[in-house]
Design an enzyme around this catalytic site. Sequence first.
Site, PDB file in Angstrom:
ATOM      1  N   SER A  67      -2.383 -18.364  -4.332  1.00 29.25           N
ATOM      2  CA  SER A  67      -3.559 -18.719  -3.521  1.00 29.25           C
ATOM      3  C   SER A  67      -4.721 -17.855  -4.012  1.00 29.25           C
ATOM      4  CB  SER A  67      -3.283 -18.483  -2.029  1.00 29.25           C
ATOM      5  OG  SER A  67      -3.277 -17.109  -1.720  1.00 29.25           O
TER       6      SER A  67
ATOM      7  N   HIS B 215       2.543 -20.037   0.458  1.00 27.27           N
ATOM      8  CA  HIS B 215       3.756 -19.424  -0.100  1.00 27.27           C
ATOM      9  C   HIS B 215       5.044 -20.005   0.454  1.00 27.27           C
ATOM     10  CE1 HIS B 215       1.185 -15.622  -1.024  1.00 27.27           C
ATOM     11  NE2 HIS B 215       0.999 -16.583  -1.890  1.00 27.27           N
TER      12      HIS B 215
ATOM     13  N   GLU C 168       0.694 -14.432   5.457  1.00 29.38           N
ATOM     14  CA  GLU C 168       1.660 -13.324   5.436  1.00 29.38           C
ATOM     15  C   GLU C 168       1.639 -12.496   6.716  1.00 29.38           C
ATOM     16  OE1 GLU C 168       0.105 -11.187   2.143  1.00 29.38           O
ATOM     17  OE2 GLU C 168       1.162 -12.386   0.658  1.00 29.38           O
TER      18      GLU C 168
ATOM     19  N   GLU D 190       7.482 -14.870  -1.870  1.00 29.23           N
ATOM     20  CA  GLU D 190       7.348 -13.408  -1.932  1.00 29.23           C
ATOM     21  C   GLU D 190       8.604 -12.683  -1.468  1.00 29.23           C
ATOM     22  OE1 GLU D 190       3.715 -12.651   0.251  1.00 29.23           O
ATOM     23  OE2 GLU D 190       2.547 -12.989  -1.561  1.00 29.23           O
TER      24      GLU D 190
ATOM     25  N   ASP E  28      -2.056 -11.212   6.900  1.00 28.69           N
ATOM     26  CA  ASP E  28      -2.957 -11.772   5.886  1.00 28.69           C
ATOM     27  C   ASP E  28      -3.062 -13.271   6.136  1.00 28.69           C
ATOM     28  OD1 ASP E  28      -4.453 -12.597   3.783  1.00 28.69           O
ATOM     29  OD2 ASP E  28      -3.007 -12.094   2.207  1.00 28.69           O
TER      30      ASP E  28
ATOM     31  N   GLU F  76      -6.114  -8.883   6.849  1.00 29.40           N
ATOM     32  CA  GLU F  76      -6.675  -9.127   5.501  1.00 29.40           C
ATOM     33  C   GLU F  76      -7.219 -10.556   5.446  1.00 29.40           C
ATOM     34  OE1 GLU F  76      -3.695  -8.331   2.504  1.00 29.40           O
ATOM     35  OE2 GLU F  76      -4.485  -9.859   1.176  1.00 29.40           O
TER      36      GLU F  76
ATOM     37  N   ASP G 140      -9.620  -9.312   0.384  1.00 26.87           N
ATOM     38  CA  ASP G 140      -8.824  -9.674  -0.798  1.00 26.87           C
ATOM     39  C   ASP G 140      -9.576 -10.784  -1.534  1.00 26.87           C
ATOM     40  OD1 ASP G 140      -6.957 -10.336  -2.704  1.00 26.87           O
ATOM     41  OD2 ASP G 140      -5.599 -11.357  -1.345  1.00 26.87           O
TER      42      ASP G 140
ATOM     43  N   LYS H 211      -5.867  -5.868  -7.041  1.00 24.12           N
ATOM     44  CA  LYS H 211      -4.980  -6.645  -7.909  1.00 24.12           C
ATOM     45  C   LYS H 211      -5.647  -6.661  -9.291  1.00 24.12           C
ATOM     46  CE  LYS H 211      -3.531  -9.968  -4.288  1.00 24.12           C
ATOM     47  NZ  LYS H 211      -3.922 -11.252  -3.633  1.00 24.12           N
TER      48      LYS H 211
ATOM     49  N   HIS I 173       1.098  -6.938  -5.032  1.00 27.12           N
ATOM     50  CA  HIS I 173       1.768  -7.956  -5.857  1.00 27.12           C
ATOM     51  C   HIS I 173       0.978  -9.264  -5.784  1.00 27.12           C
ATOM     52  CE1 HIS I 173       4.281  -9.770  -2.246  1.00 27.12           C
ATOM     53  NE2 HIS I 173       2.995  -9.715  -2.001  1.00 27.12           N
TER      54      HIS I 173
ATOM     55  N   LYS J 236       1.434  -3.461  -1.250  1.00 30.14           N
ATOM     56  CA  LYS J 236       1.866  -4.677  -0.553  1.00 30.14           C
ATOM     57  C   LYS J 236       2.810  -5.451  -1.455  1.00 30.14           C
ATOM     58  CE  LYS J 236      -0.446  -8.698   0.392  1.00 30.14           C
ATOM     59  NZ  LYS J 236      -1.437  -9.559   1.038  1.00 30.14           N
TER      60      LYS J 236
HETATM   61  P1  PGA Z   1      -1.591 -14.816  -4.104  1.00 30.78           P
HETATM   62  O1  PGA Z   1      -1.806 -14.411  -2.593  1.00 30.78           O
HETATM   63  O2  PGA Z   1      -0.537 -15.879  -4.070  1.00 30.78           O
HETATM   64  O3  PGA Z   1      -2.898 -15.377  -4.562  1.00 30.78           O
HETATM   65  O4  PGA Z   1      -1.187 -13.627  -4.875  1.00 30.78           O
HETATM   66  C1  PGA Z   1      -1.423 -13.199  -2.050  1.00 30.78           C
HETATM   67  C2  PGA Z   1      -2.492 -12.708  -1.129  1.00 30.78           C
HETATM   68  O5  PGA Z   1      -3.410 -13.452  -0.749  1.00 30.78           O
HETATM   69  O6  PGA Z   1      -2.469 -11.542  -0.781  1.00 30.78           O
HETATM   70 ZN    ZN Z   2      -4.467 -11.816   0.512  1.00 27.78          ZN
END
Ligand code: PGA
Ligand code: ZN
Length: 430
Positions: free
Chosen positions: A53, A171, A180, A221, A259, A302, A329, A354, A382, A406
């Site tokens: 995402s 996810h 999350e 995850e 999140d 988040e 984020d 990240k 991650h 995280k």
């Molecule tokens: P991602 O999402 O799948 O883009 O890594 C994780 C997040 O939003 O923290």
């Molecule tokens: Zn996030």
Amino acid sequence: MGITCKRKKNMDSKIRSIKAREILSSNGLPTLETTVLCANGTNSSVSIPYGESAGKYEAVTIFDEDKSRYEGYGMLKAVKIVDEIISPQLAGVDVTDQKQIDQKLFDLDPTPQKTNLGGNSLLSVSLACAKTASVIEKLPLYIYIQKTYGFDGGITNMPKPNMVVLEGGKHADNSTDFQEYSVSVIGKFNCSDSVRAGIEIYRSLGRELKLNGFNINVGAEGAYAAVSMKSNIDPLLYIKNAIEKTKYIPEKDVGISLDPAASEFYESGFYNLSKDQKKFNSSEMITYYENLLDNYPIISIEDGLAEEDWDNWKPLFTKLSEKIMIVGDDLTVTQEKRLKRAIDEKTINSIIIKPNQAGTLTETMATVMLAKDNNIKTIVSHRGGGETTDTFIIDLAVAIGAEYVKVGPTRGERTQKYNRLMEIAAELNL
Ligand code: PGA
Ligand code: ZN
């Protein structure tokens, strides 16, 4: 003698070649592994992740878009970029000169989102150089990162787990709108006990979910991806119960982090919470969070609002930042410029880091340094979708003194990261 040694070392640490290859990531689709080879034969590899995402403003991942291979998600274009464009440009450069390496990478593609060469190609080279240099200098990677960016003062605290225990959004299928739900350790535990606290609560949550008729299969995850969750609030209740059935005390030992990844359910100015059968404007969304805080031991939210909804982050911050971490984020995408705006507009007190959102180690560190200078807490994270077993982000988290890492609780690509965290802690006796 000294001069000879120094000259020899410089010769030894010159980059001879850089080679990338396509490997499989945690979702079964390709990502990149890149190897740097130095004149003295030293070589080291890293593999890098990409997000499921991904934020709209982060450095892009270049996929092949050739539908005849891996549904268009192949990495051969990125491999070619590393082997044929980047490698010749860096051949002969001292691998221990990370800032020069990253400057060259930056100059090769100065676009804000690395659209020419791809964040994936550039980051894999940047991190592979740092890792190879740490081998040449015979330093643990986290010390090498500290030394390169002038962090002195040693390491006194290990980052604590922000362990994803239940996942939804992009996810997991048919789970929650929120992406999350995590358990964040807040008590004073040593590192391995803090990881254990997260895992024991995760396991307790598994029992709680089963008791309530849910499956306990895991999602992208490695957290539970409970199908048919009735609302976005129910998981909070199950997690709260799960904590209470362990020896850990909510708000003393652990808290819950959310999140929502709100950009994912933001449509035409409204937050569409289909699980709750609610459509909120921004201020209603903020009130919804305020009510959650009254009822659950939440310590962090988040991306509570969308990456485009800047104006409303300010009231979110004003109302909640005294009580909890307000984390950017997708809003900040590990980019110095966006973090600067977030600070100027008083929208966050914490930031997700990240490296693949930024594109090079040095650009990541510029964001980290700006965060530190402004008392913004850092959480190194991650990626949800295309993760790998690489543990570079853990060394990075330790090096910068991040408050949290995280990471999900199961699946090899996640447990490797906690295992590296505990390995470093054992070295440092923390
Ligand atoms: P991602 O999402 O799948 O883009 O890594 C994780 C997040 O939003 O923290
Ligand atoms: Zn996030």
